[in-house]
Design a protein around this motif. Structure first.
Motif, mmCIF file in Angstrom:
data_model
loop_
_atom_site.group_PDB
_atom_site.id
_atom_site.type_symbol
_atom_site.label_atom_id
_atom_site.label_comp_id
_atom_site.label_asym_id
_atom_site.label_seq_id
_atom_site.Cartn_x
_atom_site.Cartn_y
_atom_site.Cartn_z
ATOM 1 N N GLN A 2 0.669 -1.180 -0.062
ATOM 2 C CA GLN A 2 0.006 -0.045 0.030
ATOM 3 C C GLN A 2 0.919 1.206 0.083
ATOM 4 O O GLN A 2 1.707 1.528 0.963
ATOM 5 C CB GLN A 2 -1.001 -0.182 1.163
ATOM 6 N N ALA A 3 0.697 2.041 -1.141
ATOM 7 C CA ALA A 3 1.658 3.217 -1.273
ATOM 8 C C ALA A 3 0.875 4.376 -0.459
ATOM 9 O O ALA A 3 0.041 4.532 -0.424
ATOM 10 C CB ALA A 3 1.743 3.559 -2.540
ATOM 11 N N PRO A 4 2.007 5.223 -0.017
ATOM 12 C CA PRO A 4 1.535 6.464 0.610
ATOM 13 C C PRO A 4 0.842 7.155 -0.592
ATOM 14 O O PRO A 4 1.046 7.302 -1.555
ATOM 15 C CB PRO A 4 2.650 7.179 1.110
ATOM 16 N N ILE A 5 -0.358 7.793 -0.224
ATOM 17 C CA ILE A 5 -0.960 8.863 -1.173
ATOM 18 C C ILE A 5 -0.623 10.097 -1.399
ATOM 19 O O ILE A 5 0.037 10.903 -0.591
ATOM 20 C CB ILE A 5 -2.572 9.243 -0.741
ATOM 21 N N PRO A 6 0.117 10.094 -2.497
ATOM 22 C CA PRO A 6 0.985 11.458 -2.794
ATOM 23 C C PRO A 6 0.054 12.890 -2.764
ATOM 24 O O PRO A 6 -1.104 12.612 -3.215
ATOM 25 C CB PRO A 6 1.687 11.335 -4.386
ATOM 26 N N THR A 7 0.694 13.717 -2.489
ATOM 27 C CA THR A 7 -0.016 14.923 -2.277
ATOM 28 C C THR A 7 0.502 16.165 -2.941
ATOM 29 O O THR A 7 1.667 16.071 -3.225
ATOM 30 C CB THR A 7 -0.282 15.539 -0.746
ATOM 31 N N ILE A 8 -0.300 17.248 -3.432
ATOM 32 C CA ILE A 8 0.158 18.224 -3.993
ATOM 33 C C ILE A 8 -0.198 19.551 -3.018
ATOM 34 O O ILE A 8 -1.410 20.080 -3.088
ATOM 35 C CB ILE A 8 -0.302 18.588 -5.253
ATOM 36 N N ASP A 9 0.762 19.691 -2.161
ATOM 37 C CA ASP A 9 0.552 20.974 -1.131
ATOM 38 C C ASP A 9 1.131 22.054 -1.534
ATOM 39 O O ASP A 9 2.061 22.166 -2.622
ATOM 40 C CB ASP A 9 0.771 20.509 0.328
ATOM 41 N N LEU A 10 1.257 23.078 -0.964
ATOM 42 C CA LEU A 10 2.063 24.324 -1.210
ATOM 43 C C LEU A 10 3.609 24.118 -1.095
ATOM 44 O O LEU A 10 4.140 24.318 -2.063
ATOM 45 C CB LEU A 10 1.975 25.530 -0.176
ATOM 46 N N LEU A 26 2.337 26.242 -14.850
ATOM 47 C CA LEU A 26 2.281 27.594 -13.766
ATOM 48 C C LEU A 26 1.051 27.713 -13.851
ATOM 49 O O LEU A 26 0.552 28.462 -12.704
ATOM 50 C CB LEU A 26 3.151 28.571 -14.798
ATOM 51 N N VAL A 27 0.070 27.980 -14.899
ATOM 52 C CA VAL A 27 -1.446 28.142 -14.617
ATOM 53 C C VAL A 27 -2.070 27.180 -13.555
ATOM 54 O O VAL A 27 -2.683 27.760 -12.703
ATOM 55 C CB VAL A 27 -2.161 28.203 -15.890
ATOM 56 N N SER A 28 -1.685 26.128 -13.641
ATOM 57 C CA SER A 28 -2.381 24.909 -12.925
ATOM 58 C C SER A 28 -2.111 25.264 -11.474
ATOM 59 O O SER A 28 -2.691 25.361 -10.418
ATOM 60 C CB SER A 28 -1.673 23.615 -13.127
ATOM 61 N N LEU A 29 -0.649 25.819 -11.230
ATOM 62 C CA LEU A 29 -0.162 25.623 -9.792
ATOM 63 C C LEU A 29 -0.726 26.929 -9.120
ATOM 64 O O LEU A 29 -0.946 27.267 -8.226
ATOM 65 C CB LEU A 29 1.382 25.734 -9.611
ATOM 66 N N LEU A 30 -0.621 28.109 -10.167
ATOM 67 C CA LEU A 30 -1.040 29.416 -9.613
ATOM 68 C C LEU A 30 -2.795 29.226 -9.305
ATOM 69 O O LEU A 30 -3.199 29.784 -8.389
ATOM 70 C CB LEU A 30 -0.855 30.386 -10.840
ATOM 71 N N LYS A 31 -3.495 28.406 -10.176
ATOM 72 C CA LYS A 31 -4.764 28.518 -9.767
ATOM 73 C C LYS A 31 -5.036 27.709 -8.266
ATOM 74 O O LYS A 31 -6.024 28.120 -7.641
ATOM 75 C CB LYS A 31 -5.507 27.681 -10.787
ATOM 76 N N GLN A 32 -4.292 26.592 -8.076
ATOM 77 C CA GLN A 32 -4.364 25.874 -6.906
ATOM 78 C C GLN A 32 -3.792 26.627 -5.745
ATOM 79 O O GLN A 32 -4.171 26.501 -4.652
ATOM 80 C CB GLN A 32 -3.789 24.591 -6.899
ATOM 81 N N PHE A 33 -2.761 27.274 -5.939
ATOM 82 C CA PHE A 33 -2.020 28.036 -4.850
ATOM 83 C C PHE A 33 -1.685 29.618 -5.021
ATOM 84 O O PHE A 33 -0.385 29.624 -5.684
ATOM 85 C CB PHE A 33 -0.657 27.023 -4.798
ATOM 86 N N PRO A 34 -2.444 30.211 -4.884
ATOM 87 C CA PRO A 34 -2.318 31.853 -5.170
ATOM 88 C C PRO A 34 -1.007 32.424 -4.365
ATOM 89 O O PRO A 34 -0.408 33.157 -4.775
ATOM 90 C CB PRO A 34 -3.687 32.304 -4.894
ATOM 91 N N GLU A 35 -0.744 31.599 -3.302
ATOM 92 C CA GLU A 35 0.153 32.250 -2.473
ATOM 93 C C GLU A 35 1.672 31.463 -2.786
ATOM 94 O O GLU A 35 2.645 31.569 -2.056
ATOM 95 C CB GLU A 35 -0.140 31.753 -0.838
ATOM 96 N N LEU A 36 1.714 30.958 -3.984
ATOM 97 C CA LEU A 36 3.092 30.460 -4.610
ATOM 98 C C LEU A 36 4.191 31.327 -4.479
ATOM 99 O O LEU A 36 4.065 32.651 -4.635
ATOM 100 C CB LEU A 36 2.893 30.202 -5.898
ATOM 101 N N GLU A 37 5.308 30.969 -3.970
ATOM 102 C CA GLU A 37 6.296 31.635 -3.732
ATOM 103 C C GLU A 37 6.904 32.550 -4.997
ATOM 104 O O GLU A 37 7.329 33.704 -4.741
ATOM 105 C CB GLU A 37 7.682 31.040 -3.256
#
Length: 372
Positions: free
Chosen positions: A35-43, A101-112
């Protein structure tokens, strides 16, 4: 008399075997799937992955133009030929670098790197630059340029902009629209002419090209393109059975012909029709002990061999699509996680051969994970 004794002996042996079978317990070996850890996309992960497109969408060299030369006039620099999508080694990678970049900006407006990312997107995808990109496709030798892999990513970029609620997105979507419309027209012109699907594990794969175009058409409500893709997918694949999954992956695949096809058919068929079709196409998938080994990368500095990291990500998003809303196939999600977890740690900070494109594959695979 001799025949009588032979017959008695045979009957005795059959009786013994029957008796023995009745008392024999058959123990089936159960295959344990880790059973694999569930990969996440967080900040944190988003900031890490954003480094890849940030470092390549305005990096002109090295570059693979993949153009047909008609005269000396065609011998121009990448940025002159493609002022919007000149970075990331080749045109299609530049396109999906912008999508990243669009995908990441849409999900994480606070991107560094949010401000830098928006600035770069606006610089590259200006109205004037997009006009030049459109004009390129009307060149005498460019009719089939980037068909259909680059076309698919261009529509995925358009879809992502359409669903991003931000003033920057509206400007970028408007600037991109002429090229978006052109690519839609190209699909509509090309698909009726394609007599046979292309089943390779690289760029021309028809199922991949149709899947992304279908997502775009569904999102923006383009019924003409959507209906055409539904029909062509059924024309190409409805009679397929027993896909040779054991043949995959080839030495430098980054797409799975079997799984990409199944993920497309999941999109275009009703649930019951899809389950019937999948049972003929990949019957082994319904087995709870089904597994498939990840693609193994021997040298990530080799631009072709590193494709196998891509096959891991694309297998993951295809398996997640197949399993979505089908409880009997939920075990496929774990296999998807195993594939993502194998390749994800290696793509940031590695060589440019993979870094210029694998971030997009990783982000799309992570976006496909069901974390409920």
């Amino acid at each position: 008399m001799k025949n009588y004794y032979v017959l008695c002996f045979v009957l005795l042996m059959l009786s013994c075997n029957t008796s023995e079978d009745k008392n024999t317990t058959i123990v089936e070996e159960k295959i344990e799937i880790p059973q694999a850890p569930i990969p996440t996309i967080d900040l944190v992960q988003a900031n890490r992955l954003a480094q890849l497109p940030i470092h390549c969408i305005q990096t002109e060299y090295p570059n693979k133009l993949n153009q047909t030369i008609g005269s000396d006039a065609d011998l121009q620099s990448p940025q002159t030929l493609h002022p919007a999508f000149y970075g990331c080694f080749d045109w299609h990678s530049a396109v999906h670098g912008h999508w990243s970049l669009v995908s990441l900006l849409k999900q994480f407006p606070e991107l560094e790197t949010a401000e830098d990312a928006k600035r770069m997107l606006l610089e590259n995808m200006s109205k004037a630059n997009m006009e030049t990109e459109v004009a390129y496709f009307f060149g005498k030798h460019n009719k089939s340029y980037e068909r259909t892999y680059g076309w698919a990513w261009l529509l995925k970029l358009a879809e992502e902009l359409h669903t991003w609620d931000d003033p920057v997105a509206r400007e970028l979507e408007t600037n991109l629209q002429p090229l978006t419309d052109l690519i839609v027209t190209k699909y509509i012109e090309f698909l009726p002419k394609l007599n046979y699907p292309i089943r390779v594990g690289e760029h021309p794969n028809t199922a991949f090209g149709l899947s992304f175009a279908y997502d775009y058409a569904k999102t923006v409500g383009d019924e003409t393109l959507k209906t055409l893709i539904e029909q062509r997918a059924k024309d190409f694949y409805s009679q397929d059975a027993s896909c040779p999954l054991s043949w995959e992956p080839s030495g430098f695949d980054f797409l799975s012909p079997c799984f990409e096809e199944a993920a497309l058919m999941k999109r275009v068929l009703s649930t019951e029709d899809f389950k019937t079709w999948l049972n003929d196409f990949l019957p082994q998938l319904k087995d709870k002990s089904f597994t498939v080994e990840t693609g193994k990368v021997s040298d990530r500095t080799d631009g072709k061999l590193v494709h196998l990291d891509g096959v891991n990500f694309s297998r993951a998003w295809s398996l997640n699509e197949i399993a979505r809303d089908l409880p009997e196939y939920a075990h496929l999600k774990n296999i998807a996680n195993l594939h993502i977890n194998y390749s994800l740690p290696s793509i940031v900070g590695d060589s440019y051969e993979g870094g210029h494109w694998l971030g997009s594959f990783a982000i799309y695979a992570l976006n496909s994970v069901d974390r409920d």
